[in-house]
Design a protein around this motif. Structure first.
Motif, PDB file in Angstrom:
ATOM      1  N   VAL A  85      -4.591  35.526 -16.748  1.00  0.00           N
ATOM      2  CA  VAL A  85      -3.544  34.948 -17.601  1.00  0.00           C
ATOM      3  C   VAL A  85      -2.183  35.154 -16.946  1.00  0.00           C
ATOM      4  O   VAL A  85      -1.381  34.219 -16.850  1.00  0.00           O
ATOM      5  CB  VAL A  85      -3.586  35.563 -19.017  1.00  0.00           C
ATOM      6  CG1 VAL A  85      -2.430  35.056 -19.862  1.00  0.00           C
ATOM      7  CG2 VAL A  85      -4.921  35.264 -19.696  1.00  0.00           C
ATOM      8  N   TYR A  86      -1.935  36.362 -16.462  1.00  0.00           N
ATOM      9  CA  TYR A  86      -0.673  36.625 -15.768  1.00  0.00           C
ATOM     10  C   TYR A  86      -0.566  35.784 -14.497  1.00  0.00           C
ATOM     11  O   TYR A  86       0.516  35.299 -14.153  1.00  0.00           O
ATOM     12  CB  TYR A  86      -0.531  38.113 -15.441  1.00  0.00           C
ATOM     13  CG  TYR A  86      -0.398  38.987 -16.665  1.00  0.00           C
ATOM     14  CD1 TYR A  86       0.555  38.716 -17.639  1.00  0.00           C
ATOM     15  CD2 TYR A  86      -1.224  40.096 -16.847  1.00  0.00           C
ATOM     16  CE1 TYR A  86       0.672  39.519 -18.766  1.00  0.00           C
ATOM     17  CE2 TYR A  86      -1.100  40.909 -17.966  1.00  0.00           C
ATOM     18  CZ  TYR A  86      -0.155  40.611 -18.917  1.00  0.00           C
ATOM     19  OH  TYR A  86      -0.029  41.411 -20.030  1.00  0.00           O
ATOM     20  N   GLY A  87      -1.684  35.616 -13.803  1.00  0.00           N
ATOM     21  CA  GLY A  87      -1.702  34.772 -12.605  1.00  0.00           C
ATOM     22  C   GLY A  87      -1.359  33.330 -12.926  1.00  0.00           C
ATOM     23  O   GLY A  87      -0.669  32.653 -12.153  1.00  0.00           O
ATOM     24  N   MET A  88      -1.815  32.854 -14.070  1.00  0.00           N
ATOM     25  CA  MET A  88      -1.492  31.487 -14.494  1.00  0.00           C
ATOM     26  C   MET A  88       0.004  31.339 -14.715  1.00  0.00           C
ATOM     27  O   MET A  88       0.606  30.358 -14.284  1.00  0.00           O
ATOM     28  CB  MET A  88      -2.262  31.144 -15.776  1.00  0.00           C
ATOM     29  CG  MET A  88      -1.981  29.782 -16.322  1.00  0.00           C
ATOM     30  SD  MET A  88      -2.613  28.492 -15.235  1.00  0.00           S
ATOM     31  CE  MET A  88      -2.338  27.067 -16.250  1.00  0.00           C
ATOM     32  N   TYR A  89       0.616  32.321 -15.376  1.00  0.00           N
ATOM     33  CA  TYR A  89       2.057  32.267 -15.599  1.00  0.00           C
ATOM     34  C   TYR A  89       2.813  32.253 -14.274  1.00  0.00           C
ATOM     35  O   TYR A  89       3.771  31.488 -14.105  1.00  0.00           O
ATOM     36  CB  TYR A  89       2.527  33.453 -16.444  1.00  0.00           C
ATOM     37  CG  TYR A  89       1.935  33.528 -17.829  1.00  0.00           C
ATOM     38  CD1 TYR A  89       1.536  32.390 -18.527  1.00  0.00           C
ATOM     39  CD2 TYR A  89       1.765  34.748 -18.462  1.00  0.00           C
ATOM     40  CE1 TYR A  89       1.010  32.467 -19.800  1.00  0.00           C
ATOM     41  CE2 TYR A  89       1.238  34.844 -19.740  1.00  0.00           C
ATOM     42  CZ  TYR A  89       0.862  33.698 -20.403  1.00  0.00           C
ATOM     43  OH  TYR A  89       0.337  33.768 -21.661  1.00  0.00           O
ATOM     44  N   LEU A  90       2.394  33.077 -13.332  1.00  0.00           N
ATOM     45  CA  LEU A  90       3.048  33.120 -12.024  1.00  0.00           C
ATOM     46  C   LEU A  90       2.867  31.802 -11.283  1.00  0.00           C
ATOM     47  O   LEU A  90       3.818  31.270 -10.710  1.00  0.00           O
ATOM     48  CB  LEU A  90       2.497  34.285 -11.198  1.00  0.00           C
ATOM     49  CG  LEU A  90       3.081  34.455  -9.802  1.00  0.00           C
ATOM     50  CD1 LEU A  90       4.578  34.742  -9.882  1.00  0.00           C
ATOM     51  CD2 LEU A  90       2.357  35.567  -9.069  1.00  0.00           C
ATOM     52  N   SER A  91       1.685  31.257 -11.314  1.00  0.00           N
ATOM     53  CA  SER A  91       1.393  29.991 -10.643  1.00  0.00           C
ATOM     54  C   SER A  91       2.244  28.855 -11.200  1.00  0.00           C
ATOM     55  O   SER A  91       2.804  28.044 -10.449  1.00  0.00           O
ATOM     56  CB  SER A  91      -0.094  29.655 -10.798  1.00  0.00           C
ATOM     57  OG  SER A  91      -0.387  28.397 -10.273  1.00  0.00           O
TER      58      SER A  91
END
Length: 131
Positions: A85-91
């Motif tokens: 989920v955090y990776g999605m926000y960063l992406s």
């Protein structure tokens, strides 16, 4: 008396671990779109550069890598991983900045934030199931 006991037992059960329609739909879309997008970025970077004059081959390949990472992020979210989920926000944030640089326009760049918004809205009430 047994009915009241059965109702209490039913009420005490924790809620089921479910993704819901919108999270499931977005993840399935990501499972399909990201590999296709990565393939397009890696096999036809010149076409993309011709459409966006500020784009370089390096940026196009970077987007191909990001599409591959986004596939892994979708798998992680499917498996209830917080890092995904955090990776999605960063992406989404990285793509937003690059889209602004490329001259996509604020509306086009904002449209790219929709996936992150849907992830936020569909995971916030399910956060207890992520590890």
């Amino acid at each position: 008396m047994q009915e009241a006991s059965a109702i209490n037992k039913e009420h005490d059960k924790p809620p089921q671990k479910t993704r819901g329609f919108w999270l499931t739909a977005l993840l399935i879309l990501m499972f399909i779109a990201n590999p296709l997008t990565a393939f397009a970025y890696f096999t036809s970077p010149d076409v993309i550069v011709s459409v966006h004059p500020k784009a370089t081959i390096g940026i196009v390949y970077f987007f191909g890598v990001m599409s591959t990472i986004n596939f892994a992020i979708a798998v992680g979210i499917w498996c209830w991983k917080k890092w995904a989920v955090y990776g999605m926000y960063l992406s989404v944030a990285i793509a937003f900045v690059i889209n602004i640089y490329l001259g996509v326009g604020i509306l086009g760049a904002l449209f790219g934030l929709v996936g992150g918004l849907v992830i936020f809205l569909t995971t916030r009430n399910r956060w207890q199931w992520f590890n």
